[in-house]
Design a protein around this motif. Structure first.
Motif, PDB file in Angstrom:
ATOM      1  N   ALA A  25       0.833  -1.207   0.000  1.00 16.03           N
ATOM      2  CA  ALA A  25       0.000   0.000   0.000  1.00 16.03           C
ATOM      3  C   ALA A  25       0.865   1.255   0.000  1.00 16.03           C
ATOM      4  CB  ALA A  25      -0.925  -0.012   1.212  1.00 16.03           C
ATOM      5  N   ARG A  26       1.989   1.219   0.715  1.00 11.73           N
ATOM      6  CA  ARG A  26       2.940   2.335   0.627  1.00 11.73           C
ATOM      7  C   ARG A  26       3.437   2.486  -0.808  1.00 11.73           C
ATOM      8  NH1 ARG A  26       7.805   2.369   4.642  1.00 11.73           N
ATOM      9  NH2 ARG A  26       7.911   4.490   3.783  1.00 11.73           N
ATOM     10  N   ALA A  27       3.695   1.356  -1.462  1.00  5.76           N
ATOM     11  CA  ALA A  27       4.143   1.393  -2.854  1.00  5.76           C
ATOM     12  C   ALA A  27       3.088   1.993  -3.767  1.00  5.76           C
ATOM     13  CB  ALA A  27       4.501  -0.019  -3.316  1.00  5.76           C
ATOM     14  N   VAL A  28       1.824   1.740  -3.474  1.00  7.47           N
ATOM     15  CA  VAL A  28       0.749   2.337  -4.273  1.00  7.47           C
ATOM     16  C   VAL A  28       0.806   3.853  -4.178  1.00  7.47           C
ATOM     17  CG1 VAL A  28      -1.745   2.609  -4.427  1.00  7.47           C
ATOM     18  CG2 VAL A  28      -0.773   0.342  -4.163  1.00  7.47           C
ATOM     19  N   CYS A  32      -6.143   3.715  -7.938  1.00  9.32           N
ATOM     20  CA  CYS A  32      -5.205   3.157  -6.963  1.00  9.32           C
ATOM     21  C   CYS A  32      -5.942   2.840  -5.669  1.00  9.32           C
ATOM     22  CB  CYS A  32      -4.062   4.137  -6.691  1.00  9.32           C
ATOM     23  SG  CYS A  32      -3.121   4.581  -8.174  1.00  9.32           S
ATOM     24  N   LEU A  33      -5.716   1.627  -5.147  1.00  8.15           N
ATOM     25  CA  LEU A  33      -6.337   1.163  -3.907  1.00  8.15           C
ATOM     26  C   LEU A  33      -5.230   0.827  -2.918  1.00  8.15           C
ATOM     27  CD1 LEU A  33      -9.316  -1.328  -3.657  1.00  8.15           C
ATOM     28  CD2 LEU A  33      -7.442  -1.382  -2.026  1.00  8.15           C
ATOM     29  N   ALA A  34      -5.206   1.524  -1.783  1.00  8.09           N
ATOM     30  CA  ALA A  34      -4.188   1.322  -0.750  1.00  8.09           C
ATOM     31  C   ALA A  34      -4.839   0.670   0.462  1.00  8.09           C
ATOM     32  CB  ALA A  34      -3.532   2.644  -0.370  1.00  8.09           C
ATOM     33  N   ASP A  35      -4.490  -0.580   0.735  1.00  9.81           N
ATOM     34  CA  ASP A  35      -5.050  -1.339   1.854  1.00  9.81           C
ATOM     35  C   ASP A  35      -4.017  -1.417   2.973  1.00  9.81           C
ATOM     36  OD1 ASP A  35      -6.385  -3.223   3.508  1.00  9.81           O
ATOM     37  OD2 ASP A  35      -5.416  -4.878   2.432  1.00  9.81           O
ATOM     38  N   GLY A  36      -4.261  -0.697   4.054  1.00  8.13           N
ATOM     39  CA  GLY A  36      -3.310  -0.674   5.168  1.00  8.13           C
ATOM     40  C   GLY A  36      -2.082   0.155   4.878  1.00  8.13           C
ATOM     41  N   PRO A  37      -2.234   1.381   4.327  1.00  8.82           N
ATOM     42  CA  PRO A  37      -1.056   2.217   4.070  1.00  8.82           C
ATOM     43  C   PRO A  37      -0.611   2.916   5.343  1.00  8.82           C
ATOM     44  CG  PRO A  37      -3.015   3.388   3.408  1.00  8.82           C
ATOM     45  CD  PRO A  37      -3.493   2.055   3.929  1.00  8.82           C
ATOM     46  N   ASP A  38       0.405   3.762   5.224  1.00  3.50           N
ATOM     47  CA  ASP A  38       0.882   4.546   6.365  1.00  3.50           C
ATOM     48  C   ASP A  38       0.007   5.786   6.535  1.00  3.50           C
ATOM     49  OD1 ASP A  38       1.800   5.304   3.905  1.00  3.50           O
ATOM     50  OD2 ASP A  38       3.736   6.029   4.603  1.00  3.50           O
ATOM     51  N   HIS A  95       9.929  13.291   4.987  1.00  3.59           N
ATOM     52  CA  HIS A  95       8.750  12.959   5.786  1.00  3.59           C
ATOM     53  C   HIS A  95       7.483  13.479   5.130  1.00  3.59           C
ATOM     54  CE1 HIS A  95       5.950  13.013   9.246  1.00  3.59           C
ATOM     55  NE2 HIS A  95       6.669  11.987   9.675  1.00  3.59           N
ATOM     56  N   ARG A  96       7.525  14.680   4.580  1.00  2.00           N
ATOM     57  CA  ARG A  96       6.341  15.279   3.948  1.00  2.00           C
ATOM     58  C   ARG A  96       5.863  14.456   2.762  1.00  2.00           C
ATOM     59  NH1 ARG A  96       2.748  16.479   1.312  1.00  2.00           N
ATOM     60  NH2 ARG A  96       1.797  18.506   0.844  1.00  2.00           N
ATOM     61  N   CYS A  97       6.788  13.927   1.961  1.00  2.00           N
ATOM     62  CA  CYS A  97       6.430  13.145   0.777  1.00  2.00           C
ATOM     63  C   CYS A  97       6.635  11.652   0.972  1.00  2.00           C
ATOM     64  CB  CYS A  97       7.252  13.613  -0.429  1.00  2.00           C
ATOM     65  SG  CYS A  97       6.986  15.346  -0.863  1.00  2.00           S
ATOM     66  N   GLY A  98       6.868  11.232   2.221  1.00  2.00           N
ATOM     67  CA  GLY A  98       7.082   9.816   2.489  1.00  2.00           C
ATOM     68  C   GLY A  98       5.998   9.162   3.304  1.00  2.00           C
ATOM     69  N   VAL A  99       5.049   9.926   3.850  1.00  2.00           N
ATOM     70  CA  VAL A  99       3.949   9.401   4.658  1.00  2.00           C
ATOM     71  C   VAL A  99       2.651   9.728   3.940  1.00  2.00           C
ATOM     72  CG1 VAL A  99       2.819   9.439   6.905  1.00  2.00           C
ATOM     73  CG2 VAL A  99       5.294   9.736   6.762  1.00  2.00           C
ATOM     74  N   MET A 100       1.834   8.711   3.651  1.00  3.22           N
ATOM     75  CA  MET A 100       0.641   8.936   2.840  1.00  3.22           C
ATOM     76  C   MET A 100      -0.347   9.879   3.497  1.00  3.22           C
ATOM     77  SD  MET A 100      -2.107   6.232   1.227  1.00  3.22           S
ATOM     78  CE  MET A 100      -1.028   5.712  -0.104  1.00  3.22           C
ATOM     79  N   SER A 101      -0.427   9.884   4.821  1.00  4.74           N
ATOM     80  CA  SER A 101      -1.370  10.778   5.489  1.00  4.74           C
ATOM     81  C   SER A 101      -0.995  12.239   5.300  1.00  4.74           C
ATOM     82  CB  SER A 101      -1.438  10.454   6.983  1.00  4.74           C
ATOM     83  OG  SER A 101      -0.148  10.484   7.572  1.00  4.74           O
ATOM     84  N   ARG A 102       0.197  12.519   4.758  1.00  4.93           N
ATOM     85  CA  ARG A 102       0.617  13.891   4.501  1.00  4.93           C
ATOM     86  C   ARG A 102       0.589  14.248   3.016  1.00  4.93           C
ATOM     87  NH1 ARG A 102       5.502  16.315   7.759  1.00  4.93           N
ATOM     88  NH2 ARG A 102       4.234  18.132   7.171  1.00  4.93           N
ATOM     89  N   TYR A 103       0.800  13.283   2.129  1.00  9.17           N
ATOM     90  CA  TYR A 103       0.878  13.626   0.707  1.00  9.17           C
ATOM     91  C   TYR A 103      -0.297  13.082  -0.113  1.00  9.17           C
ATOM     92  CZ  TYR A 103       2.594   8.882  -0.366  1.00  9.17           C
ATOM     93  OH  TYR A 103       2.719   7.518  -0.511  1.00  9.17           O
ATOM     94  N   TRP A 104      -1.359  12.579   0.535  1.00 10.06           N
ATOM     95  CA  TRP A 104      -2.463  12.016  -0.243  1.00 10.06           C
ATOM     96  C   TRP A 104      -3.094  13.067  -1.163  1.00 10.06           C
ATOM     97  CZ3 TRP A 104      -7.276  14.140   0.134  1.00 10.06           C
ATOM     98  CH2 TRP A 104      -7.559  14.912   1.264  1.00 10.06           C
ATOM     99  N   GLN A 105      -3.061  14.345  -0.760  1.00  8.29           N
ATOM    100  CA  GLN A 105      -3.655  15.388  -1.597  1.00  8.29           C
ATOM    101  C   GLN A 105      -2.861  15.627  -2.881  1.00  8.29           C
ATOM    102  OE1 GLN A 105      -5.059  18.902   0.746  1.00  8.29           O
ATOM    103  NE2 GLN A 105      -3.990  17.902   2.432  1.00  8.29           N
TER     104      GLN A 105
END
Length: 649
Positions: free
Chosen positions: A168-171, A193-199, A250-260
């Motif tokens: 999911a991180r890879a997605v 794209c479907l992320a199951d259990g991402p960060d 960190h800004r572009c490495g955690v999905m909860s920060r770069y999903w937008q």
């Protein structure tokens, strides 16, 4: 309820059989140990030109030489190319049941994970990487090239990139990258794209600076350098000029920060309390710490706030499914079928299958459980715990998170509250999702019990439980939930024992039989017949007698050679009868000889000037005169006159 348990176990049998395709023809598609990477594809290739699902599996990762060495030694299959030529997947998104699986009619691809870098690395093997190769990005690129050249997926109308856990991180890292690559050969293809259990984690929930010291930020920066990780391109472009290397990682490495920053349609599937990411965080206190429950409650509250921020920003391309569970992934593992069809989430009570089906039809969905209310339909984790690859995922610390029907905190730490930057300035938060938000009234919580009061479970008399929405659950409801919980525990335990049996059976086959899999015994095999041991008599053949015939001398007589003297046939002398007048025009016609100007023509026609009464000096004068006349004619030729084969053009 027992019927549901039997049904859930029976549905695990429906699956798909995938065939291996090697990537040895692509130079950069290498695993950690340098062996060629590979992927598995569906046997039925007919849907390849219509609907395609590319799946990136979970498998964890490593961020240092020591961690990667231990990882590869513990399970070499995580760092090497696959040996099995056939892969069988069961249940969940691999099911062939069209009514339960939204991807049943898709051409399915399973990419073997052997790069330990969430399919984002580009580093070659060197001393700094312990001679390990991190080419996850190159492996994904090679798979796309091979799918286009072999199966023609560029003709497909829809392509879904799905992944679980580290997949999911890879997605998140590769969603727009895959979309751009496929749109380059087919601009009309719909890539999702479907992320199951991402960060999808609340990054602000951590201990103070004195205890944490930005360990989480430095961890991602070291990981980025160690892998040569390539993050989302639009996120890097937007933030590289205003953030340092650590903050940018960190800004572009955690999905909860770069999903937008992801421009393709995205579906986030995550639990409120992901046990793997929560326990592996370097800035979360251990279970023995007195404030552990406080951080757990803040973590859940943060995930709900992140899901609400998706709704608040009106990002129509992003949907989410956030149940109040404590699982790592929902679509991977033995309980995928249960999460896909049996867990209802949100105000509309949607199951994951319905959310995925609507999302594939380009309908935006937000299914989120409210804070403070545990979903009783979530399967409980098994009390047994395995090594990496257990049913809860990889990387967990000692102890298994236990699910409780109702959880409370004495109070929420204001320092751990969600930042206001998550929401637009004009947005008002929903008390239905977070009743403990500052502007929400306490009346939304049942007055029968307060936040700080203890909650009793299993008492003999009927007890009301506040669940954040003023709902009251009696003893009968809790008894029913308890029975469901025990049945899910039994199913979880059986599935774990099945995996444990398969693991040791394969280990026994490799160690004692010397094969990759234990030989299967057919039911109709006849019993072995034990015969008395006897020593056979060996009869040696006699050597044949060799008779040598006496040598015979053969005399060859050659015929005599008679030589004949060489002689040439006699040739009679030619009979020439001619007169000099036949060849001397001057003697034949004196008038013609006087009128003919020999100097005006080619002097080479004169063969004997002496017969014409001209001596050597006379002949030389005539030759010079003829050359002068030719030069004069050449000079008189007009300039630009075409000659040769192009004269008529």
């Amino acid at each position: 309820m027992q019927a549901i348990l039997v049904l859930a176990m029976c549905t695990l049998g429906s699956g798909v059989r995938l065939l291996k395709r090697d990537l040895s023809g692509y130079q950069l598609a290498k695993c950690n140990d340098g062996t060629p990477a590979a992927y598995y594809h569906d046997q039925d290739v007919r849907p390849a030109g219509d609907k395609v699902m590319i799946y990136l599996p979970d498998g964890g990762d490593c961020g240092s030489v020591g961690d990667c060495t231990r990882r590869c030694n513990a399970d070499p299959t995580l760092c090497s190319g696959p040996k099995e030529s056939v892969l069988e997947q069961e249940g969940g998104i691999w099911s062939s049941n069209n009514t339960e699986n939204p991807f049943a009619d898709h051409f399915k691809i399973f990419i073997h994970y052997c790069s330990s870098d969430s399919f984002a690395g580009t580093n070659n093997g060197s001393l700094s990487t312990g001679n390990l190769i991190f080419h996850g990005k190159h492996i994904l690129t090679a798979v796309l090239k091979d799918l286009v050249s072999i199966f023609g997926i560029e003709r497909a109308a829809s392509v879904v990139l799905a992944g679980s856990g580290s997949g999911a991180r890879a997605v998140g890292y590769n969603c727009d990258y895959v979309s751009a690559a496929l749109r380059g050969v087919n601009p009309t293809v719909d890539v999702r794209c479907l992320a199951d259990g991402p960060d999808f984690v609340p990054w602000w929930v951590k201990t103070d600076d004195e205890q944490c010291g930005d360990k989480d930020i430095h961890k991602l920066e070291a990981e980025k350098k160690f892998w040569g990780r390539l993050d989302d391109a639009s996120c890097i472009t937007e933030n590289k000029d205003r953030l340092g290397s650590a903050s940018l990682a960190h800004r572009c490495g955690v999905m909860s920060r770069y999903w937008q920053d992801i421009e393709s349609p995205l579906l986030i599937v995550a639990s409120q309390l992901d046990s793997v990411y929560y326990e592996s965080s370097p800035c979360i206190p251990g279970a023995e710490d007195a404030g552990h429950r406080r951080y757990t409650a803040a973590w859940r509250r943060g995930v709900v706030a992140l899901a609400e921020s998706i709704q608040a920003r009106g990002h129509n391309l992003t949907s989410c499914f956030i149940p109040s569970c404590a699982s790592h992934t929902l679509l991977a593992g033995s309980l995928a079928e249960v999460y896909l069809t049996g867990v209802k989430v949100g105000e509309e009570a949607l199951v994951l299958r319905e959310v995925i089906s609507r999302w594939l039809r380009d309908e935006n969905n937000q299914a989120v459980d409210a804070l403070g209310k545990e979903n009783s339909q979530c399967p409980s984790p098994s009390p047994l715990k395995a090594a990496c690859g257990n049913l809860l995922g990889c990387g967990t610390r000692a102890g298994v998170l236990r699910r409780k029907s109702v959880y409370y905190a004495q109070s929420f730490d204001r320092r751990l509250s969600p930042p206001t930057s998550l929401f637009p300035n004009t947005y008002t938060r929903k008390c239905s999702l977070d009743p403990w938000y500052g502007s929400c009234r306490r009346q939304t919580i049942s007055p029968a019990i307060s936040v700080g009061h203890p909650v009793s479970h299993g008492s003999d008399h009927s007890v009301a439980h506040a669940l954040g929405h003023g709902e009251v659950h009696t003893r009968t409801a809790h008894d029913e939930a308890g029975r469901r919980k025990r049945l899910w525990q039994k199913l979880y335990t059986l599935q774990y024992l099945k995996k444990l049996f398969q693991k040791y059976k394969h280990a026994y086959a490799r160690e004692y039989q010397g094969v990759d899999d234990y030989p299967r015994v057919r039911a109709n095999v006849h019993p072995a017949v034990v015969r008395a041991k006897s020593i056979p008599t060996i009869i040696r053949p006699k050597r044949p007698r060799v008779v040598v015939a006496p040598r015979r001398v053969i005399t060859v007589e050659r015929p005599p050679i008679v030589r004949v003297a060489d002689s040439l046939p006699s040739v009679p002398a030619p009979d020439y009868d001619y007169a000099a007048a036949d060849y001397d025009y001057a003697l034949v016609d004196q008038d013609y000889a006087q009128d003919y100007d020999y100097a005006a023509y080619d002097y080479a026609e004169y063969y004997d000037y002496a017969d014409a009464g001209c001596n050597t000096g006379c002949a030389l004068a005539k030759i010079i005169r003829a050359a002068q006349i030719k030069k004069k004619k050449k000079d008189e030729t007009p300039v630009g006159t075409k000659t040769g084969i192009l004269a008529s053009s």
